[in-house]
Structure formats: structure tokens, C-alpha cells
Enzyme design. Structure first.
Site, mmCIF file in Angstrom:
data_model
loop_
_atom_site.group_PDB
_atom_site.id
_atom_site.type_symbol
_atom_site.label_atom_id
_atom_site.label_comp_id
_atom_site.label_asym_id
_atom_site.label_seq_id
_atom_site.Cartn_x
_atom_site.Cartn_y
_atom_site.Cartn_z
ATOM 1 N N HIS A 207 46.069 34.906 77.885
ATOM 2 C CA HIS A 207 46.068 36.331 78.237
ATOM 3 C C HIS A 207 45.756 36.528 79.726
ATOM 4 O O HIS A 207 44.843 35.905 80.257
ATOM 5 C CB HIS A 207 44.991 37.081 77.460
ATOM 6 C CG HIS A 207 45.283 37.284 76.009
ATOM 7 N ND1 HIS A 207 45.320 36.245 75.102
ATOM 8 C CD2 HIS A 207 45.533 38.408 75.298
ATOM 9 C CE1 HIS A 207 45.580 36.733 73.893
ATOM 10 N NE2 HIS A 207 45.715 38.041 73.991
ATOM 11 N N ASN B 38 42.021 27.564 79.407
ATOM 12 C CA ASN B 38 41.983 28.879 78.761
ATOM 13 C C ASN B 38 40.643 29.113 78.065
ATOM 14 O O ASN B 38 40.029 30.176 78.196
ATOM 15 C CB ASN B 38 43.131 28.975 77.755
ATOM 16 C CG ASN B 38 43.315 30.374 77.188
ATOM 17 O OD1 ASN B 38 42.645 31.317 77.578
ATOM 18 N ND2 ASN B 38 44.239 30.499 76.253
#
Length: 265
Positions: A101, A132
Site C-alpha cells: 500500500h 513491506n
């Protein structure tokens, strides 16, 4: 406040109060090369050549973080607002990369619409799991802390390709793998306005986050974007050229948790 201690700050705040905030788009960077897409609570520029966002920008407030969180969506969908079409969920499957994201789900957990829209594939880039779930996660959680400390922040995040992608994933769509990522944070509402940026190489990182802190100018030189010109106006040169990492409280316990646990998950 973050994924680990958000309940400490939870208050009964009406999510409908954020409707007006979603129409405020003075945080959009200038100099974009992609198609600009506006969702309810964030905007992005989509890089069709690389099938990832060029940047994702939004305003993050302490009030929005105080709203009781809606359940995490976890359903990745194509973004049909992008006329040229986005990458698909399956383009990342079995690639060795996660769907990273740029606008975090944790920043948009104040209502179902905001949450679901963070799972558009236009908001994703390929990210190594150790990145991440490690340094990038730590930075996201620190940004939420800083939103509480400063009431309101402007945030812009995106990938960096220097100068061209070296790797691609995807069976049906060629999705470029970034060599690095940036995140720019502006506190424009405090008594002393300030900003800080981060450029982080795309790999498992063991150094503390402040080691990757840079000026906004440095990110702009790297990306060719004008990040906060419409917001800062007359004070742009000073705020974007200077930064002091000591103005931002880095959570030392979270750093240790990242190095000892998250990096190895």
C-alpha cells in the site's frame, strides 16, 4: 495510534465528519506524468507504463485516527477509475512480492469506503515482504504517531525507479518493481511548520528510520515532482530545503521490534 496501541487513542468520533476533508485537494503534487485519479479520501497519479502509482497523496488527521476502526478489507480490486486499466491481484500472485500500500489501510480505517479504496490496485506497488512488513510498516506507524502529535499532516508516498526498472512481475500485466520508495510528510498547521522526507532502498533494512530521512527537496530532485507547492506558497523554499529529524519522535521500541521480529516474518 498505530496497529499496536491504537485503542489508547480511540474516541467516539463520527466518520461522517471527514466528508468535507475529502474534497480538499490542495495536497496534489505538480509535475505528474500519469493520469490523476481522485478517490474519496486520497488522490494518486497512475503510471501506466509501470502499472503502479507515481504518487499517492492525502491528508491524515488525529481526528480520523480516533474513529473506531472498521474491519480490514483485504480484498484487492482493480481500479476502474483508471481508464487504461490497472494491474490485477493475480499479477502479484507467486511473484515473491507483496501488494504494498502507498496509502496505508491503517490510515484509512475510519469508514468502510476509505478502507475499501485503499485496496485498489492503483494504490499498490510490488514490495518485498521483509520491506513491506518491516521498515515500511514501521514508518507508516510512526507517521500515525506524528499525526496525533501534530493534529494534521499531509502525506505523499511513491516508488522510485533509478532510472529504469530492473525487474518486472505479472503474467498478464508487466508490473515494475521499484528500487526504492519515498514518503514525504508536512506539518502545515503547527506553530512552527515543518517537513521531513524519507528515501528507503527496497530491501530488508536494519538501520533506524532516521538514517533514511531527507529534505523534501531531495525527494523532489529524485522524482521530478513539486510536492507541496500549492500548500506552502511563500515559505516553500525554507521548509522544503531544511529538516531536523529531532523534530519527529521516532519510537525506539518499535524499531527494536522491527529488527528483532518483523524483518524475519
Amino acid at each position: 495510534r498505530s496497529r499496536n496501541n491504537q485503542s489508547v487513542y480511540t474516541q467516539e468520533v463520527d466518520s461522517e465528519s471527514f466528508e468535507a476533508e475529502s474534497t480538499d485537494r490542495d495536497y496534489i503534487p505538480k509535475g505528474s506524468s500519469g493520469a490523476i485519479i481522485h478517490h474519496d479520501y486520497y488522490s494518486l497519479s497512475y503510471n501506466e507504463e509501470y502499472e503502479v502509482p507515481e504518487w499517492v497523496a492525502y491528508k491524515l488527521t488525529a481526528n480520523s485516527l480516533r474513529v473506531p476502526n472498521v474491519p480490514r478489507s483485504n480484498r484487492f480490486t482493480e481500479d476502474y477509475a483508471v481508464k487504461t486499466k490497472t494491474a490485477r491481484h493475480k499479477d502479484y500472485s507467486h511473484s515473491g512480492y507483496t501488494r504494498g500500500h502507498m496509502a496505508p489501510a491503517g490510515d484509512m480505517a475510519f469508514n468502510e469506503t476509505a478502507m475499501k479504496q485503499t485496496f485498489f490496485m492503483s494504490n499498490m506497488t510490488p514490495q518485498l515482504r521483509a520491506f513491506n512488513g518491516g521498515a515500511w510498516r514501521e514508518l507508516e506507524e510512526n507517521v500515525r504517531d506524528w499525526a496525533f502529535d501534530n493534529d494534521e499532516l499531509y502525506v505523499v508516498s511513491g516508488p522510485i525507479f533509478t532510472p529504469k526498472p530492473k525487474d518486472y512481475i505479472g503474467k498478464n500485466t508487466r508490473v515494475a518493481v521499484p528500487q526504492a520508495f519515498f514518503k514525504a510528510i508536512l506539518d502545515n498547521s503547527g506553530r512552527e511548520r515543518k517537513a521531513i522526507g524519507f528515501i528507503m532502498p527496497h530491501k530488508k533494512l536494519s538501520e533506524s528510520l532516521d538514517k533514511f530521512s531527507v529534505s523534501i527537496d531531495e525527494i523532489e530532485r529524485e522524482t521530478g515532482l513539486d510536492l507541496f507547492g500549492d500548500i506552502l506558497e511563500g515559505d516553500e523554499e525554507k521548509i522544503e530545503s531544511e529538516f531536523n529529524a529531532n523534530d519527529w519522535d521516532f519510537d525506539k521500541k518499535r524499531f527494536k521490534q522491527r529488527v528483532n521480529n518483523w524483518n524475519n516474518n
